[in-house]
Design a protein around this motif. Sequence first.
Motif, mmCIF file in Angstrom:
data_model
loop_
_atom_site.group_PDB
_atom_site.id
_atom_site.type_symbol
_atom_site.label_atom_id
_atom_site.label_comp_id
_atom_site.label_asym_id
_atom_site.label_seq_id
_atom_site.Cartn_x
_atom_site.Cartn_y
_atom_site.Cartn_z
ATOM 1 N N LYS A 110 0.778 -1.291 -0.029
ATOM 2 C CA LYS A 110 0.142 -0.047 0.012
ATOM 3 C C LYS A 110 0.853 1.198 -0.098
ATOM 4 O O LYS A 110 1.688 1.443 0.842
ATOM 5 C CB LYS A 110 -0.998 0.049 1.186
ATOM 6 N N CYS A 144 -7.578 0.614 -0.526
ATOM 7 C CA CYS A 144 -8.170 1.537 0.146
ATOM 8 C C CYS A 144 -7.875 3.159 -0.154
ATOM 9 O O CYS A 144 -8.240 3.619 -1.075
ATOM 10 C CB CYS A 144 -8.224 1.129 1.730
ATOM 11 N N ASP A 146 -5.548 4.672 -1.280
ATOM 12 C CA ASP A 146 -4.907 4.842 -2.650
ATOM 13 C C ASP A 146 -6.034 5.457 -3.456
ATOM 14 O O ASP A 146 -5.578 6.108 -4.332
ATOM 15 C CB ASP A 146 -4.238 3.630 -3.301
ATOM 16 N N LEU A 147 -7.164 5.146 -3.094
ATOM 17 C CA LEU A 147 -8.462 5.720 -3.975
ATOM 18 C C LEU A 147 -8.382 7.141 -3.974
ATOM 19 O O LEU A 147 -8.929 7.808 -5.006
ATOM 20 C CB LEU A 147 -9.513 5.092 -3.606
ATOM 21 N N TYR A 164 -9.662 -1.855 -6.351
ATOM 22 C CA TYR A 164 -9.157 -1.560 -5.107
ATOM 23 C C TYR A 164 -9.762 -2.239 -3.730
ATOM 24 O O TYR A 164 -11.193 -2.512 -3.994
ATOM 25 C CB TYR A 164 -10.077 0.165 -4.788
ATOM 26 N N GLY A 193 -14.072 -2.130 -7.029
ATOM 27 C CA GLY A 193 -13.937 -1.798 -5.502
ATOM 28 C C GLY A 193 -14.514 -2.932 -4.600
ATOM 29 O O GLY A 193 -15.705 -3.207 -4.752
#
Length: 258
Positions: A110, A144, A146-147, A164, A193
Amino acid sequence: MPSTLNTALIQTDLYWEDPVSNRKMFEEKIAGIPADVDLIVLPEMFTTGFTMKPENIQLSEGEGTVKWMKQIAQQQNKALVGSIVFQENGKFFNRLFFISPEGRTQVYDKKHTFTLAGEDEVYEAGHEKLIFQYKGFKICPMICYDLRFPVWARNTEDYDVLIYVANWPKKRINAWDTLLKARAIENMSYCIGVNRTGKDGLDFEYPGHSAVYDVLGETLAFSEDEKILYATLDKEHIESTRKKLRFLEDRDRFNLIG
């Protein structure tokens, strides 16, 4: 070369900091997934929930879960992707694993650790974007938080699918819904997602809202319930839409530094 990719998104509650119970639960759910599914997507930290106490998890659990993923992928003839707590060289990572049915393994750490929860103080941040090939599709997995950072997801590699995996709380779910669709539209890619449901050990509530959007942002799957969602991704849809609407060719040219 395959022209479609059948996906299954497992949206479920998780046992808090209990890898053994979570693996058993996921194994039971996976056993009921149809044979024609190619790729199964699991939530962020799917064996523990979003814990900031990785020291509560036995060191062997990371490797144990990777071994389990390989066994399930081979037995079911399906690829698996999801993130777990992983310890390496004395450091903790929120690490995503992609495991193919043949045991091929790709990893992504991440990039954007969630400072609001103190994740940056517990887990090492990743620095490398991952793009992997599976059944003729170029796939970019992220985790997560990163979205919220569109530059990191920017489609300079002409990938086909953006994934995601998340533990995204109810109080900010509108951002999740909005940004997933935006990432699909701006990158002209499918966007998947997968979020969890239920409450974690810290009493944070998670409302699901797992979804799949096509390259124009149209909804292919969505649910707030604890369930498995299915969606078929079509390579022809990607190619024909990009050929007709050449938006990616007009993207700004720049390089990331640092």
